[in-house]
Design a protein around this motif. Structure first.
Motif, PDB file in Angstrom:
ATOM      1  N   TYR A 356       0.793  -1.148  -0.078  1.00  0.00           N
ATOM      2  CA  TYR A 356      -0.037  -0.095   0.051  1.00  0.00           C
ATOM      3  C   TYR A 356       0.713   1.228   0.029  1.00  0.00           C
ATOM      4  CZ  TYR A 356      -3.261   3.667   1.336  1.00  0.00           C
ATOM      5  OH  TYR A 356      -3.923   4.702   1.529  1.00  0.00           O
ATOM      6  N   TYR A 357       2.141   1.208   0.825  1.00  0.00           N
ATOM      7  CA  TYR A 357       2.866   2.411   0.739  1.00  0.00           C
ATOM      8  C   TYR A 357       3.590   2.916  -0.461  1.00  0.00           C
ATOM      9  CZ  TYR A 357       2.871   1.715   5.724  1.00  0.00           C
ATOM     10  OH  TYR A 357       2.218   1.667   7.156  1.00  0.00           O
ATOM     11  N   TYR A 359       2.129   1.699  -3.337  1.00  0.00           N
ATOM     12  CA  TYR A 359       0.876   2.222  -4.162  1.00  0.00           C
ATOM     13  C   TYR A 359       0.659   3.836  -3.811  1.00  0.00           C
ATOM     14  CZ  TYR A 359      -4.084   3.672  -4.500  1.00  0.00           C
ATOM     15  OH  TYR A 359      -5.246   4.200  -4.686  1.00  0.00           O
ATOM     16  N   LEU A 360       0.566   4.193  -2.738  1.00  0.00           N
ATOM     17  CA  LEU A 360       0.539   5.639  -2.352  1.00  0.00           C
ATOM     18  C   LEU A 360       1.708   6.243  -2.886  1.00  0.00           C
ATOM     19  CD1 LEU A 360      -1.714   6.666  -0.274  1.00  0.00           C
ATOM     20  CD2 LEU A 360       0.190   6.750   1.370  1.00  0.00           C
ATOM     21  N   GLU A 361       2.884   5.759  -2.633  1.00  0.00           N
ATOM     22  CA  GLU A 361       3.955   6.680  -3.299  1.00  0.00           C
ATOM     23  C   GLU A 361       3.815   7.021  -4.924  1.00  0.00           C
ATOM     24  OE1 GLU A 361       8.864   6.958  -2.982  1.00  0.00           O
ATOM     25  OE2 GLU A 361       7.795   5.153  -2.533  1.00  0.00           O
ATOM     26  N   TYR A 363       1.070   6.759  -6.525  1.00  0.00           N
ATOM     27  CA  TYR A 363      -0.219   7.518  -6.778  1.00  0.00           C
ATOM     28  C   TYR A 363       0.186   9.077  -6.686  1.00  0.00           C
ATOM     29  CZ  TYR A 363      -4.991   8.278  -6.666  1.00  0.00           C
ATOM     30  OH  TYR A 363      -6.424   8.764  -6.939  1.00  0.00           O
ATOM     31  N   LEU A 373      -8.497   8.244  -4.207  1.00  0.00           N
ATOM     32  CA  LEU A 373      -7.616   7.401  -3.432  1.00  0.00           C
ATOM     33  C   LEU A 373      -8.230   6.442  -2.587  1.00  0.00           C
ATOM     34  CD1 LEU A 373      -4.525   7.602  -2.430  1.00  0.00           C
ATOM     35  CD2 LEU A 373      -5.148   9.321  -0.611  1.00  0.00           C
ATOM     36  N   PRO A 376      -5.938   4.557   3.851  1.00  0.00           N
ATOM     37  CA  PRO A 376      -5.043   3.683   4.383  1.00  0.00           C
ATOM     38  C   PRO A 376      -5.697   2.799   5.768  1.00  0.00           C
ATOM     39  CG  PRO A 376      -4.746   6.084   5.185  1.00  0.00           C
ATOM     40  CD  PRO A 376      -5.659   6.023   4.073  1.00  0.00           C
ATOM     41  N   LEU A 390      -3.074  13.005   5.043  1.00  0.00           N
ATOM     42  CA  LEU A 390      -3.659  12.744   3.936  1.00  0.00           C
ATOM     43  C   LEU A 390      -4.876  13.734   3.930  1.00  0.00           C
ATOM     44  CD1 LEU A 390      -3.502   8.876   3.420  1.00  0.00           C
ATOM     45  CD2 LEU A 390      -2.807  10.979   1.554  1.00  0.00           C
TER      46      LEU A 390
END
Length: 837
Positions: A356-357, A359-361, A363, A373, A376, A390
Motif C-alpha cells: 500500500y505504501y 501504491y501510495l507513493e 499514486y 484515493l 489507508p 492525507l
C-alpha cells in the motif's frame, strides 16, 4: 377731499414701506403646479399607456426556486449508514462543506453534464403577433433530425400547416449550416425561400432535413397557427446557462441550499433546475462508486496471487499426509507451528501494508486525483501522522478544485493553495519513507523470530518437519486469504449500500413573476409621469429671469406696489371708455385711489409713467389712468413724451402730424397742440413728428414752461415717457415729475429691471414712487389662482392698505362687472386650463 388728504398724510408720517415676506408661500407654490396640471395629466396618461404596452407585450420573466440538502460529516467525523463499513470513505467526507459544494454546483462542467441530460437541442415556439411563445413541455409536434444531412442552427425555421395535410417551411434570420456528426460549420445562410411538404413525408432541403411527428391533431385543422423551431448549439447553451442561477444557504448554520433562477420560459427553467440537482447528486454517487470499485479491484489483485498459492499448498499438504500416513503433528510440533504461523501472518500483513505504501507513493508521483484515493485504514494502516496529512491534502485538493472553477491559474489564492498542496505532498512522501524504514526493521525482527522457530523445527523428526512446513504455508495463506476476503466483503457491502450525501427537498417551482410586475409598472409610470413635467417646471423656473408674481416682485424691491392691472382680454386698449364695467376697469379705479394717496397732501399733479423696456404697457396704463381720473371728475392732461415712438394718437384716433415736438421747436403754441380726446375732462398732447434730437428738446426750457403753464389748468398731468432702460429721456423728465409710476409686466419684465427703480427709490426722496404690476393673469400659471395672493377679490389689497386702510377691491368680484358673472360660472377645472399659450 382736502380733509381726506390731511388725514392720510398724518398716517403716512408714521408708516414705512410694506415689509417683504421672506417666508415660503405654500399657496403660491401649490398654485404654480396647479397651473401646470394639464401637463401633469397628459404626462401621467402617456406614462401609464407606455406601462400598459410594457405589461402587455414585454417578454415575461419568472423566478424559479428549488432547495437541496447537503449532508456534512457527523460529529465523530464519520458517515452514517453503509458508509461506515468502508472507513476509507471518511477521507473524502471529512472535507465536505457548503462552500465547496456551491463551487461544484456552479461549475461549467456540471452545467454541461446537466444539459446533456435535457432535450434542449431543439426549441419549439408558437409564433404570435408580437413575440414567440416557448412550447417546452406542451409540444404539438416532435421533430426528429436526420443526422446524416446538413442542418441549420441558430435561425428560426418557421412551420405553418396548410390544408390537404401540407405544411410550409421557411428560414427566419441568419443561420449556420453544419454537419451534425462532426459539428463542422459549412456556411452561413439567410434566405426568404419557402418550401411546401406533405405532413407525413420527410422534410429535406439543402439546409436542413427532419421528420415531423404530430402529437396534437388539432394543429392540422387550425391553419392560422404559426410555429417555429430552432436548433441550438451546445456550447451556446452552456454559455447561456452557466452563471444564470444563484445558490445561497437558507441561513449560516444550515446545510440547505436554495437554487434560484430567473427566466423567460418557466417550464424550461424548472426542468433545468431539477436536472441540475439530479446531476449533482448522481456525480456524488458516481464518485463513491468509483472509489469502491477501485478498492475492490486492488483487493482482487492481492487475492489472485494468494488464491493460487493456497490451492497449490493445499494439494501438497493433502498428498504428503496420504503418502506418509501422517494426519496430525505432535504436541510440540503444533505449538511451534502456531507460533510460527502467527509470525508469518504478521509478516504477510506487513508486506501488504508495504504494498500500500508503494501504491501510495506511486499514486502521488503520478499526480492522480485525490478524490479517488484508497484510504489507508482499508489496508490496516493506522499511522496517525499519515492519516492526518492525507486528510489535510484532501481538504486542500477540494479547495483547489473549487477555486479552479472561479479563478485563473495565476490567481494568488489558487497559487498559494497549490503550493501548500505540494508542500504537504513532500511531507507525506517523507513520512512514507520513514514508515517504510520502520517496516523493514519490523520485518527484520520478524525474520529473526522466525529463524529461531525454525531452529526448534530442526529438532523434530524429518517427516514432521516436512508436514509442519507444508501446514505452516497453508495456514498462512488461508488466514491471509480470509483477511482479504473480509476486506472485500466490507467494500462490497459499502458499495451496495451507497447512498447520496445530498437530497432534493423541494423540486423546482415558480415562485413569482419578476417582470413585468403590472402594479409596480403602473406606479412607476405615475411617478415618472409626475416627475418628468416637475423637472421641466423646475428647469424653467431655474432659468426663468422674468417677474412672475406679486410675491417675487415684492421680494426684489421695497418700492410700494400701488396697483395690479389684470390682463386685458378686450379688443380695445381704452378699457375705461369702452368697457367701464369690466374687471380691468375696476383695477384702474383701484389704481386711481392709490395714486391719490401716494402723493399725500403735496401738490402732486405731474405723474410720470415709465418702464425698463418697451412692451411693458406704460402707454396702456397711461391712457387708462388718464381716463379713469377724468371719469372721476379730475381735469386731466395726457402728454405723449415718448418722441421716438409715439403711440397715444393711434388708440384715441388723433392727428399726430403736430404735437409736443412742434411746440418744443417753436413751430406751435401751447393752445394749438392740445387735442380733445372725446371724453370729458381729458385732453391730450400727442408726441408729434419724430425729431432728430429728442433728448435735447426734452431738456429745453420750453418743456418746463409748458408743464408750469398747464399745472394751473389741470388737476393731473400724465406723462407717457420713453423706457428708462433704453434711452436717457426718462431720467431727464424725472425732475419734472411729482409721482413716478414704474410699470412692470408679468412674465415680460426681467428681474434685474428693478435695479433702476430701486436706485431711484433710494436717491429720489422728494418724489413719490410706486409700482404698477401690469397684465396680471390670476387664473394662469405661477401661483395666481384665486385666493393665492392677497389680491383675491373680496379681500383688502392696495397701497392704501399699508397705511391702515382697506382700499382696493373691497367691492367684491361682481361689483359692476358683468363679465365677472361669466367668469364666476366657469368651473375651477376650466379656470385651471385657461392659461396663456
Amino acid at each position: 377731499m382736502s380733509d381726506q388728504f390731511q388725514n392720510q398724510n398724518e398716517i403716512n408720517n408714521n408708516v414705512s414701506t410694506p415689509m417683504l415676506d421672506s417666508g415660503i408661500n405654500i399657496k403660491t407654490i401649490i398654485g404654480k403646479f396647479l397651473a401646470f396640471l394639464p401637463y401633469f395629466i397628459v404626462s401621467i396618461i402617456f406614462s401609464i399607456f407606455i406601462a400598459f404596452l410594457v405589461n402587455r407585450y414585454a417578454d415575461p420573466r419568472y423566478l424559479i426556486q428549488s432547495s437541496l440538502l447537503i449532508k456534512e460529516k457527523n460529529a465523530k467525523g464519520g458517515l452514517d449508514g453503509a458508509d461506515n463499513f468502508l472507513q476509507g470513505m471518511q477521507l473524502l467526507s471529512s472535507t465536505r462543506n457548503i462552500e465547496n459544494e456551491q463551487g461544484i454546483l456552479k461549475s461549467k462542467s456540471i452545467v454541461a453534464e446537466t444539459l446533456k441530460n435535457l432535450d434542449f437541442g431543439i426549441s419549439y415556439f408558437s409564433d404570435g403577433s408580437v413575440r414567440k411563445a416557448d412550447l417546452y413541455g406542451n409540444l404539438p409536434f416532435i421533430v426528429k433530425l436526420d443526422s446524416n444531412h446538413l442542418q441549420c442552427r441558430n435561425a428560426y425555421i418557421n412551420i405553418s400547416f396548410l390544408p390537404d395535410e401540407k405544411l410550409e417551411c421557411s428560414i427566419e434570420g441568419v443561420g449556420d449550416v453544419f454537419v451534425p456528426k462532426t459539428g463542422a460549420l459549412v456556411h452561413r445562410i439567410e434566405t426568404k425561400q419557402k418550401w411546401i411538404f406533405k405532413v407525413n413525408e420527410p422534410i429535406v432541403t439543402d439546409y436542413f432535413a427532419f421528420n415531423i411527428f404530430v402529437t396534437d391533431p388539432n394543429i392540422l385543422l387550425n391553419f392560422d397557427d404559426l410555429f417555429a423551431i430552432r436548433l441550438n448549439q451546445f456550447s451556446d447553451l452552456v454559455d447561456l446557462y452557466y452563471g444564470s442561477y444563484t445558490l445561497s444557504p437558507i441561513n449560516k448554520q444550515a446545510s440547505i441550499l436554495e437554487i434560484t433562477k430567473e427566466g423567460q420560459y418557466p417550464e424550461r427553467e424548472m426542468a433545468f433546475v431539477n436536472q441540475l440537482a439530479l446531476t449533482y447528486i448522481q456525480q456524488g454517487l458516481d464518485e463513491k462508486t468509483l472509489v469502491t470499485q477501485k478498492t475492490i479491484r486492488f483487493i482482487d489483485e492481492q487475492l489472485k496471487g494468494i488464491s493460487d498459492t493456497l490451492g497449490e499448498v493445499e494439494d501438497q499438504l493433502q498428498n504428503f499426509r496420504t503418502d506418509n500416513k501422517i494426519v496430525n503433528l505432535s504436541q510440540s510440533g503444533s505449538r511451534i507451528l502456531d507460533h510460527l504461523v502467527d509470525l508469518e501472518r504478521q509478516k504477510a500483513e506487513q508486506n501488504l501494508r508495504d504494498k500500500y505504501y508503494t501504491y501510495l507513493e506511486d499514486y502521488f508521483r503520478n499526480a492522480n486525483p485525490l478524490d479517488q484515493l484508497i484510504a489507508p485504514s482499508l489496508m490496516g494502516v493506522n499511522d496517525p501522522v499519515l492519516i492526518t496529512v492525507l486528510q489535510k491534502m484532501v481538504e486542500l485538493y477540494a479547495k483547489k478544485k473549487t477555486l479552479e472553477m472561479s479563478y485563473q491559474n495565476d490567481n494568488p489564492i489558487l497559487r498559494e493553495t497549490q503550493q501548500n498542496l505540494i508542500n504537504l505532498q513532500n511531507t507525506l512522501l517523507e513520512n512514507i519513507h520513514s514508515i517504510q524504514t520502520n517496516s523493514k526493521n519490523l520485518l527484520a525482527d520478524l525474520n529473526k523470530r522466525v529463524a529461531l522457530s525454525e531452529i526448534e523445527i530442526a529438532k523434530l523428526p524429518a517427516n514432521e518437519q516436512k508436514l509442519l512446513s507444508i501446514t505452516r504455508r497453508y495456514q498462512l495463506s488461508d488466514k491471509l486469504y480470509t483477511y482479504l476476503l473480509e476486506k472485500r466483503a466490507e467494500a462490497g457491502i459499502a458499495g451496495a449500500g451507497i447512498n447520496s450525501d445530498n437530497k432534493v427537498l423541494d423540486k423546482a417551482m415558480v415562485m413569482t413573476k419578476t417582470y413585468p410586475i403590472e402594479l409596480n409598472n403602473y406606479l412607476i409610470a405615475i411617478v415618472i409621469g409626475t416627475i418628468f413635467p416637475l423637472i421641466i417646471i423646475l428647469i424653467i423656473e431655474y432659468f426663468n429671469n422674468k417677474i412672475q408674481n406679486h410675491a417675487l416682485l415684492q421680494q426684489l424691491t421695497n418700492v410700494p406696489l400701488i396697483g395690479s392691472i389684470v390682463h386685458n382680454s378686450n379688443p380695445s386698449s381704452l378699457v375705461i371708455l369702452n368697457h367701464p364695467k369690466s374687471q380691468i376697469s375696476e383695477a384702474f379705479r383701484n389704481l386711481r385711489s392709490n395714486v391719490s394717496y401716494l402723493g399725500g397732501k403735496k401738490d402732486s399733479k405731474i405723474i410720470m409713467l415709465t418702464s425698463m423696456v418697451s412692451g411693458e404697457g406704460k402707454t396702456f396704463v397711461s391712457m387708462n389712468l388718464s381716463s379713469v381720473l377724468a371719469v372721476a371728475g379730475y381735469k386731466t392732461l395726457l402728454i405723449g413724451v415718448d418722441l421716438r415712438k409715439p403711440k397715444i394718437f393711434q388708440d384715441f384716433k388723433l392727428d399726430n402730424s403736430f404735437g409736443l415736438t412742434n411746440y418744443l421747436i417753436g413751430k406751435a403754441t401751447m393752445s394749438t397742440i392740445i387735442q380733445q380726446s372725446g371724453q370729458d375732462n381729458l385732453d391730450i398732447i400727442t408726441a408729434g413728428p419724430t425729431p432728430p434730437n429728442p433728448s435735447e428738446l426734452i431738456m429745453s426750457s420750453a418743456f418746463n414752461e409748458l408743464l408750469e403753464h398747464f399745472k394751473s389748468e389741470y388737476d393731473y398731468i400724465i406723462l407717457d415717457t420713453p423706457p428708462i432702460g433704453l434711452v436717457a429721456d426718462g431720467l431727464d423728465i424725472l425732475k419734472y415729475a411729482d409721482i413716478l409710476l414704474y410699470v412692470v409686466r408679468q412674465n415680460v419684465s426681467l428681474k434685474n429691471s428693478l435695479n433702476v427703480i430701486n436706485e431711484l427709490h433710494a436717491t429720489e426722496k422728494n418724489r413719490s414712487i410706486g409700482l404698477v404690476f401690469n397684465d396680471v393673469r390670476y387664473d394662469s400659471v405661477f401661483g395666481y389662482g384665486y385666493g393665492s395672493y392677497g389680491y383675491g377679490y373680496g379681500q383688502a389689497y392696495a397701497y392704501g392698505g399699508a397705511y391702515g386702510y382697506s382700499y382696493g377691491y373691497g367691492y367684491g368680484v361682481n361689483y359692476g362687472n358683468y363679465e365677472g358673472e361669466l367668469l364666476k360660472k366657469k368651473s375651477i377645472w376650466m379656470r385651471l386650463f385657461n392659461r396663456r399659450s
